[in-house]
Every structure is written in C-alpha cells, then in structure tokens.
Design a protein around this motif. Sequence first.
Motif, short mmCIF file in Angstrom:
data_model
loop_
_atom_site.label_atom_id
_atom_site.label_comp_id
_atom_site.label_asym_id
_atom_site.label_seq_id
_atom_site.Cartn_x
_atom_site.Cartn_y
_atom_site.Cartn_z
N ARG A 162 0.83 -1.20 0.00
CA ARG A 162 0.00 0.00 0.00
C ARG A 162 0.86 1.25 0.00
O ARG A 162 0.54 2.24 -0.66
N ARG A 163 1.96 1.21 0.75
CA ARG A 163 2.88 2.35 0.77
C ARG A 163 3.42 2.64 -0.62
O ARG A 163 3.51 3.79 -1.04
N ALA A 164 3.78 1.58 -1.34
CA ALA A 164 4.33 1.76 -2.69
C ALA A 164 3.29 2.37 -3.62
O ALA A 164 3.59 3.29 -4.39
N VAL A 165 2.07 1.86 -3.55
CA VAL A 165 1.01 2.38 -4.41
C VAL A 165 0.67 3.82 -4.05
O VAL A 165 0.50 4.68 -4.93
N GLU A 166 0.58 4.11 -2.76
CA GLU A 166 0.29 5.48 -2.33
C GLU A 166 1.41 6.43 -2.74
O GLU A 166 1.15 7.58 -3.13
N ALA A 167 2.65 5.95 -2.70
CA ALA A 167 3.77 6.78 -3.13
C ALA A 167 3.68 7.05 -4.63
O ALA A 167 3.97 8.16 -5.09
N ALA A 168 3.27 6.04 -5.39
CA ALA A 168 3.12 6.23 -6.84
C ALA A 168 2.03 7.27 -7.12
O ALA A 168 2.19 8.11 -8.02
N TRP A 170 1.20 9.70 -5.18
CA TRP A 170 1.75 11.01 -4.79
C TRP A 170 2.71 11.53 -5.86
O TRP A 170 2.67 12.70 -6.23
N ILE A 171 3.56 10.64 -6.38
CA ILE A 171 4.49 11.04 -7.43
C ILE A 171 3.73 11.51 -8.66
O ILE A 171 4.07 12.54 -9.27
N ASP A 172 2.69 10.79 -9.03
CA ASP A 172 1.90 11.16 -10.20
C ASP A 172 1.26 12.52 -10.02
O ASP A 172 1.22 13.34 -10.94
N ALA A 173 0.76 12.79 -8.82
CA ALA A 173 0.08 14.06 -8.56
C ALA A 173 1.05 15.23 -8.51
O ALA A 173 0.66 16.38 -8.75
N HIS A 174 2.31 14.97 -8.20
CA HIS A 174 3.29 16.04 -8.06
C HIS A 174 4.40 15.95 -9.10
O HIS A 174 5.46 16.56 -8.93
N SER A 175 4.17 15.22 -10.17
CA SER A 175 5.23 14.97 -11.14
C SER A 175 5.71 16.22 -11.86
O SER A 175 6.79 16.23 -12.44
N ILE A 179 11.23 16.21 -7.87
CA ILE A 179 11.10 15.14 -6.88
C ILE A 179 12.34 14.26 -6.96
O ILE A 179 12.68 13.76 -8.03
N ASP A 180 13.02 14.09 -5.83
CA ASP A 180 14.15 13.17 -5.81
C ASP A 180 13.80 11.96 -4.94
O ASP A 180 12.72 11.90 -4.33
N LEU A 181 14.70 11.00 -4.90
CA LEU A 181 14.45 9.76 -4.17
C LEU A 181 14.20 10.02 -2.70
O LEU A 181 13.30 9.42 -2.10
N ASP A 182 14.97 10.91 -2.09
CA ASP A 182 14.84 11.19 -0.66
C ASP A 182 13.47 11.76 -0.33
O ASP A 182 12.82 11.35 0.63
N ARG A 183 13.01 12.71 -1.14
CA ARG A 183 11.71 13.33 -0.88
C ARG A 183 10.58 12.32 -1.03
O ARG A 183 9.65 12.28 -0.20
N ALA A 184 10.65 11.49 -2.07
CA ALA A 184 9.60 10.49 -2.27
C ALA A 184 9.61 9.46 -1.15
O ALA A 184 8.55 9.04 -0.67
N ALA A 185 10.80 9.08 -0.69
CA ALA A 185 10.90 8.10 0.39
C ALA A 185 10.29 8.64 1.68
O ALA A 185 9.63 7.90 2.43
N ARG A 201 10.10 -3.46 -6.39
CA ARG A 201 9.61 -4.83 -6.26
C ARG A 201 8.09 -4.89 -6.45
O ARG A 201 7.58 -5.81 -7.11
N VAL A 202 7.38 -3.92 -5.93
CA VAL A 202 5.91 -3.94 -6.00
C VAL A 202 5.40 -3.50 -7.37
O VAL A 202 4.49 -4.11 -7.94
N LEU A 203 6.01 -2.44 -7.93
CA LEU A 203 5.46 -1.84 -9.15
C LEU A 203 6.26 -2.13 -10.41
O LEU A 203 5.82 -1.80 -11.51
N GLY A 204 7.45 -2.71 -10.26
CA GLY A 204 8.20 -3.11 -11.44
C GLY A 204 9.04 -2.02 -12.08
O GLY A 204 9.72 -2.27 -13.09
N VAL A 205 8.99 -0.81 -11.56
CA VAL A 205 9.82 0.30 -12.05
C VAL A 205 10.35 1.04 -10.83
O VAL A 205 9.80 0.94 -9.74
N THR A 206 11.42 1.80 -11.01
CA THR A 206 11.95 2.59 -9.90
C THR A 206 11.12 3.87 -9.76
O THR A 206 10.40 4.26 -10.68
N PRO A 207 11.23 4.55 -8.63
CA PRO A 207 10.49 5.81 -8.46
C PRO A 207 10.80 6.83 -9.54
O PRO A 207 9.90 7.51 -10.04
N HIS A 208 12.07 6.95 -9.93
CA HIS A 208 12.42 7.94 -10.95
C HIS A 208 11.87 7.54 -12.31
O HIS A 208 11.40 8.41 -13.08
N GLN A 209 11.91 6.26 -12.64
CA GLN A 209 11.32 5.82 -13.90
C GLN A 209 9.83 6.13 -13.93
O GLN A 209 9.30 6.58 -14.95
#
Length: 279
Positions: A162-168, A170-175, A179-185, A201-209
């Motif tokens: 759920r954390r991974a999906v919620e982070a995705a 958030w990234i989409d809404a603020h793209s 956004i760097d790795l530290d802020r997203a984490a 592991r959950v979404l198959g791509v890295t946060p930056h991708q």
Amino acid sequence: MYTPLLSRGPILATDYRCSARPGDAPFPEVHEGFSVSYVRKGTFGYRARGRVFDLVAGSIVVGRPGVEYMCTHDHHVCGDECLSFQIAPELAETLGTDDAWQTGCVPPIPELMVLGELAQAGAEGHSDLGLDELGLLLAARFGEVVSGKTRKPEAAPLRDRRRAVEAALWIDAHSHNAIDLDRAAKTAGLSAFHFLKLFARVLGVTPHQYLIRSRLRRAARLLADEERAITDIALDVGFADLSNFVRTFHRAAGTSPRGFRRAARGDRKIFQARLAAFS
C-alpha cells in the motif's frame, strides 16, 4: 576539478576530473564521509592506511570518514576521471559492513563496472533511472560483492504494498515538481534504500522511472490535445529543459514531440514504418 551533480539528499554525486601529471607532488587528503567512486578513465595510485593501490578504469575507490589518503600519478600522462557518490552515514550502515567500508579500493569487477557505466550514462542524461537511484544501486552492490552476502528479496507485506502504491499516486500528482528519491521516500515514511527496493519490487519500475513516465504521459496528452508551444509543455510537465524533454520523449515514442503532435493530427507517415513491421 569538482562538479556537483547531486547536492542534496542521502546520496550526493560529484564528477571529479584530475589533471595531475607524473612528477606533480602528491598531497594528503582526508575522506569527509562514506563514498563509492567509480574510476571511468585514466589511472592513478592510491595510498591509505599503509596500503598502496594502482587503479585503472573500472576500479572503485571506497571512502570512509576520517581516513587520510594520497593520490599519485606516476603511470600516465593524462588526467583521470571519477564519478563519486557520497553516502549518508545512516544509509552507509545498511549498505555494507564495517569491513567493507575499510576496503580502500576494489579492482575492476564486472558486477560493479556495469553499474558504474550505467551511473555514468545517468550522469550524462542517457538513462531514465535517477542518478540518486543509480548511486544507491552501485553502493548496495558494492556492499554485497565485498561482504559476499547477497540480500534475498522478500515478499512485501500488504502494508508495504500500500505504501508503494500510495507513493506512486503522490508522485503522479506532483510529477510537475522536482522530486528526488529522498523526498519520495519521506512521503512513504521509509529510508531511501528501503523505499527504492520496495517500490521497484511492488510496481516493477523505480520511483524515478515512474516519475519520468508520468511526465511523458501528461506531455503526450497535451501534445495531442492542445496547441501550446512544445517548450511550454515540457516545462509544465516537469522537465527542466527542452533538450532533455525532446531526447527522453523521442526515446520513448520513437519520434519527436513535434512528430507525435503531427501523428495525433492524422499524419499517418509518422508511425507508418513501425506499423508496417507488424503486417
């Protein structure tokens, strides 16, 4: 010459180019923190804690806080170049053992060389992986190779998924923002290393991708629907400059943003060759 590439977060990146020549007097320096530096060009000597290393392209210099070292340049006439990643202490502890950080140097090893070259590609803007992610991957793999311990992936519990999906989301809404790795984490309440592993592991791509692809998705919609200038669209979706946007979009779509816009208006020639390959 030092050129900062990343200047904030748990991972900093610096492009280092030395112009010293044989005969130049070496001088002592001190590592200010933990670091993993990939030698991408040239050769030089490295002395630390009574040990002497001769480094060539593909080698790794390992930094540890407070360690005094000296670089010598007896074997070449041209300068050397390194891509250096400085690692925050709390992150360094999770990536390698104390013995690993005392290694000093690592010879050219395939597992590290390929990641070093990938990191260099990222530094030059030729990869859709974030430079902070690439530095983290290189440092983590260094820790595994030197310690001889490979972390086995574990199934992510529902809470972390759920954390991974919620982070995705958030990234989409603020793209459109930086956004760097530290802020997203931090939005997920995780360390950068744990967040990167979990997200991939959950979404198959890295946060930056995911961030870049979110920007590309928005750009494609705007190119198809609106008549605004391509430069304005690039900046609005979050790209820092037009050339980076054009290069990234072309790599993804197989055509330029202008060509994509013409295709959206009905110009079949843009994708005709690609479609013909499937007939």
